[in-house]
Structures are given as C-alpha cells and as structure tokens.
Enzyme design. Structure first.
Site, PDB file in Angstrom:
ATOM      1  N   PRO A 101      -0.411  44.278  23.895  1.00  0.00           N
ATOM      2  CA  PRO A 101      -1.718  44.442  24.311  1.00  0.00           C
ATOM      3  C   PRO A 101      -1.935  45.332  22.832  1.00  0.00           C
ATOM      4  O   PRO A 101      -1.416  46.341  22.410  1.00  0.00           O
ATOM      5  CB  PRO A 101      -2.040  45.263  25.448  1.00  0.00           C
ATOM      6  CG  PRO A 101      -0.749  45.744  25.886  1.00  0.00           C
ATOM      7  CD  PRO A 101       0.293  44.768  25.099  1.00  0.00           C
ATOM      8  N   ALA A 104      -3.244  50.160  22.517  1.00  0.00           N
ATOM      9  CA  ALA A 104      -2.955  50.514  24.016  1.00  0.00           C
ATOM     10  C   ALA A 104      -1.779  51.285  23.961  1.00  0.00           C
ATOM     11  O   ALA A 104      -1.411  51.706  24.920  1.00  0.00           O
ATOM     12  CB  ALA A 104      -2.831  49.377  24.719  1.00  0.00           C
ATOM     13  N   SER A 108       1.682  47.865  18.898  1.00  0.00           N
ATOM     14  CA  SER A 108       1.367  46.458  18.382  1.00  0.00           C
ATOM     15  C   SER A 108       1.211  46.207  17.137  1.00  0.00           C
ATOM     16  O   SER A 108       1.781  45.226  16.522  1.00  0.00           O
ATOM     17  CB  SER A 108       0.300  45.721  19.341  1.00  0.00           C
ATOM     18  OG  SER A 108      -1.106  46.259  18.443  1.00  0.00           O
ATOM     19  N   ASP A 152       6.206  54.864  15.274  1.00  0.00           N
ATOM     20  CA  ASP A 152       6.170  53.646  15.841  1.00  0.00           C
ATOM     21  C   ASP A 152       6.828  52.552  14.864  1.00  0.00           C
ATOM     22  O   ASP A 152       7.634  51.762  15.466  1.00  0.00           O
ATOM     23  CB  ASP A 152       4.478  53.094  15.764  1.00  0.00           C
ATOM     24  CG  ASP A 152       3.729  53.507  16.651  1.00  0.00           C
ATOM     25  OD1 ASP A 152       4.137  54.658  17.377  1.00  0.00           O
ATOM     26  OD2 ASP A 152       2.741  53.068  17.172  1.00  0.00           O
TER      27      ASP A 152
HETATM   28  O1  PMV Z   1      -0.999  55.377  20.050  1.00  0.00           O
HETATM   29  P1  PMV Z   1       0.412  54.841  19.520  1.00  0.00           P
HETATM   30  O2  PMV Z   1       1.257  54.610  20.382  1.00  0.00           O
HETATM   31  O3  PMV Z   1       0.525  53.913  18.329  1.00  0.00           O
HETATM   32  O4  PMV Z   1       1.140  56.464  19.264  1.00  0.00           O
HETATM   33  C1  PMV Z   1       0.429  57.126  18.289  1.00  0.00           C
HETATM   34  C2  PMV Z   1       1.378  58.370  18.408  1.00  0.00           C
HETATM   35  C3  PMV Z   1       0.849  59.498  17.751  1.00  0.00           C
HETATM   36  O5  PMV Z   1       1.611  60.616  17.857  1.00  0.00           O
HETATM   37  C4  PMV Z   1      -0.418  59.967  18.420  1.00  0.00           C
HETATM   38  C5  PMV Z   1       0.429  59.257  16.279  1.00  0.00           C
HETATM   39  C6  PMV Z   1       1.755  59.222  15.412  1.00  0.00           C
HETATM   40  O6  PMV Z   1       1.522  58.740  14.406  1.00  0.00           O
HETATM   41  O7  PMV Z   1       2.730  59.676  15.801  1.00  0.00           O
END
Ligand code: PMV
Length: 314
Positions: A101, A104, A108, A152
């Site tokens: 998704p 979210a 992704s 990520d």
């Molecule tokens: O929202 P996501 O799953 O892409 O995660 C972001 C994680 C954060 O720590 C909020 C931002 C980051 O770049 O690490």
C-alpha cells in the site's frame, strides 16, 4: 529479447522511527507478504533511447524524457543510467506493479526503487551490487521523504532484519527466536514527508525536550535489540508500548492508530505501536502465534482495512 524482472519486499519499522532521522538507531524488518515488482522488456519497434514507463497504480504511462526530475520512477531509472554512464539505452518498456500500500509506512517507495534499479541495471547488462542499489534507492527516497534516514532502502535492499544507524555500515540482526507480529492498516494515507517535517519543526522549537525523547527511544531500541538477539521475545511487547508512548509525545500518532494499538492489546497482543511515519498508515502488534488470527480479526472489526500476519527473523 528476454524480460528482466526484479522484486523487493515491503518493510516495517519495529522500533525507532523518527528518532532515526536524528542519528539514533532503529530496527526494521522485511515483510515478504507484500512486494513491488519491475519488469523491463526491449521494445525493438521504438527508437533508440526511448524508455517507456508504466505504473498503473499511480496512473503513470509516459516516456522517460517527458518526466520531471522529481518523478521517483524516472529518478530511479536516471540514477542507473548515470551510474553506468549510459546515455542512450536500448528502447524498452519498464512496467512497475506493487502490492505494497502507498503512503502507509510499509516502504512502498523504497521497494519500487530497489526493484526498478535491479531490473533496469540487469536489462543494461550490468546488474548492480546491493551497496549501489541501496545508494541509488536512497537518492530516490530523498524525493519521497525530504530528509530520509535511509532505513527504508536499506532494509528493503538487504531483505533482512537490520539495526540501522544513519550513515553507518549496515548491521543485520540475528533474531534468536523468530516472533509473530500483526500489522494493521488504518487506511489513512499519510505521507512520511509531512510527519518528518512536523517533527523537525517541533525539534527546532524545543531541542532539549526532543533530544530527550530521541534518547529514550534510543534506549528502547537497544533493549529491543538485546531481547531479539537473546530470544527474550516477551520483553518486546512492553518495549513496543513504551515506544508508542513516546511517538505520541512526538505527535505522530492519531486517533485511529491509538485505537488500533489498544484493540490489539485487548485482543491478546503483547504490545503494539504505530510503525513508520505515523498519523495514519500502519501499526504493528507483537503476538503469540496462536493469538495472531484473533488479534487480526479484532483489528479488522475495529476498522483496519488490511491486516498482515508475518514472522520476523524466520
Ligand atoms: O513511513 P515510513 O515507513 O516510510 O518510515 C519512515 C521512517 C521515519 O523514521 C519516520 C523517517 C525516516 O526517514 O527514517
């Protein structure tokens, strides 16, 4: 000519989101139940250098040359071309699909970038190693997130649980005893860029307080790492609850996330927290395997639009 395809999993952040942007560690793991896939096929009928990109989920059907520098798929392709020093690739079509998704908190954007970089570099005859795939995907993450930590793209590239510190070499985690989690989606789209930007503004306005929050999260992440490596899985539940409490103070939770974490705990989860950017997107709950289905059902009844049961460290 054969098709070149690659896929990459989704991911969840188990501990440490947001604080990771400020140099603290975080723990994330791949979620193989959802995937992004890229397929590149030669298109001998088109003229040289023409790269056609299709991604039905975002309504994209265009030629690379017509896409702006800020378009993430175009940026991933251009990153590969620049890295390999290719000016005129053979004409081809790139098709991207994904079951992850969007917006979210399941990674992704990173998964799509990793799949595109792998498939496109393989098509050009130079499949890139993970370190470069990770670097190129990170460049694209900057378009999605503004100031991403890089967690990520790292967990998605290596597809293993990681203990991640921004700018440091990747450390994969040895999970002594695999454990089950249920992921529940609020169905509320929430761009990470916005919540990360808001935390930055709040941090700028009150650095001492926010640094203290980040330090508390750091402690939680290190305790969670020790628990995962020693197999003391039962300790992870209270650590998730504590992490969620601090994320609430950072104002990145929302009513739906608070409600779903509560529902999960009441249905037998050992702990629960929002995961990723917050303000919507997903939450994650630690469960004993035998209560996974009951927790997933309770989340659905409480309004979760999707649940995923997955095992970490398997
Ligand atoms: O929202 P996501 O799953 O892409 O995660 C972001 C994680 C954060 O720590 C909020 C931002 C980051 O770049 O690490």
């Amino acid at each position: 000519m054969p098709a070149f395809s690659a896929s990459a999993p989704g991911k969840i952040i188990l501990f440490g989101e947001h604080a990771v942007v400020y140099g603290r560690p975080a723990i994330a793991a791949p979620v193989g139940q959802v995937k992004a896939k890229a397929i590149v096929t030669a298109n001998p009928k088109a003229s040289d250098g023409e790269v056609h990109i299709q991604a039905a989920a975002i309504g994209l059907d265009a030629c690379l040359d017509d896409l702006p520098a800020t378009q993430p798929l175009a940026a991933a392709v251009r990153g590969v071309l620049a890295h390999l020093g290719v000016k005129h690739p053979p004409a081809c079509s790139l098709k991207v699909t994904s079951t992850i998704p969007l917006a979210a908190g399941l990674g992704s954007g990173a998964a799509v970038s990793v799949a595109v970089v792998r498939a496109f570099s393989a098509f050009l005859g130079h499949p890139l190693p993970d370190t470069i795939v990770n670097d190129l995907a990170f460049e694209v993450e900057k378009l999605h997130h503004g100031t991403p930590s890089g967690i990520d793209n790292t967990v998605v590239t290596y597809a293993r649980p990681v203990y991640f510190v921004k700018g440091q070499p990747i450390e994969t985690l040895q999970v002594a005893r695999p454990f089950a989690v249920v992921i529940g989606d609020t169905g509320i789209p929430s761009p990470t860029k916005v919540s990360v930007g808001d935390v930055r503004k709040a941090w700028q306005a009150n650095k001492a307080q926010y640094e203290a929050y980040f330090d508390s999260i750091h402690g939680i992440v290190d305790s969670a790492r020790a628990a995962m490596e020693s197999g003391a899985v039962e300790l992870l539940g209270p650590l998730m609850d504590a992490n969620h409490g601090i994320l609430r103070k950072l104002e990145v939770s929302c009513e739906a996330l608070d409600a779903l974490t509560l529902v999960a705990r009441r249905a037998g989860a050992l702990g629960a927290k929002l995961c990723g950017g917050g303000r919507g997107g997903n939450m994650v709950a630690l469960v004993a395997k035998e209560s996974a289905e009951a927790v997933a059902a309770a989340l659905t009844k409480a309004g979760a639009v999707r649940t995923i049961v997955t095992e970490i460290g398997k």
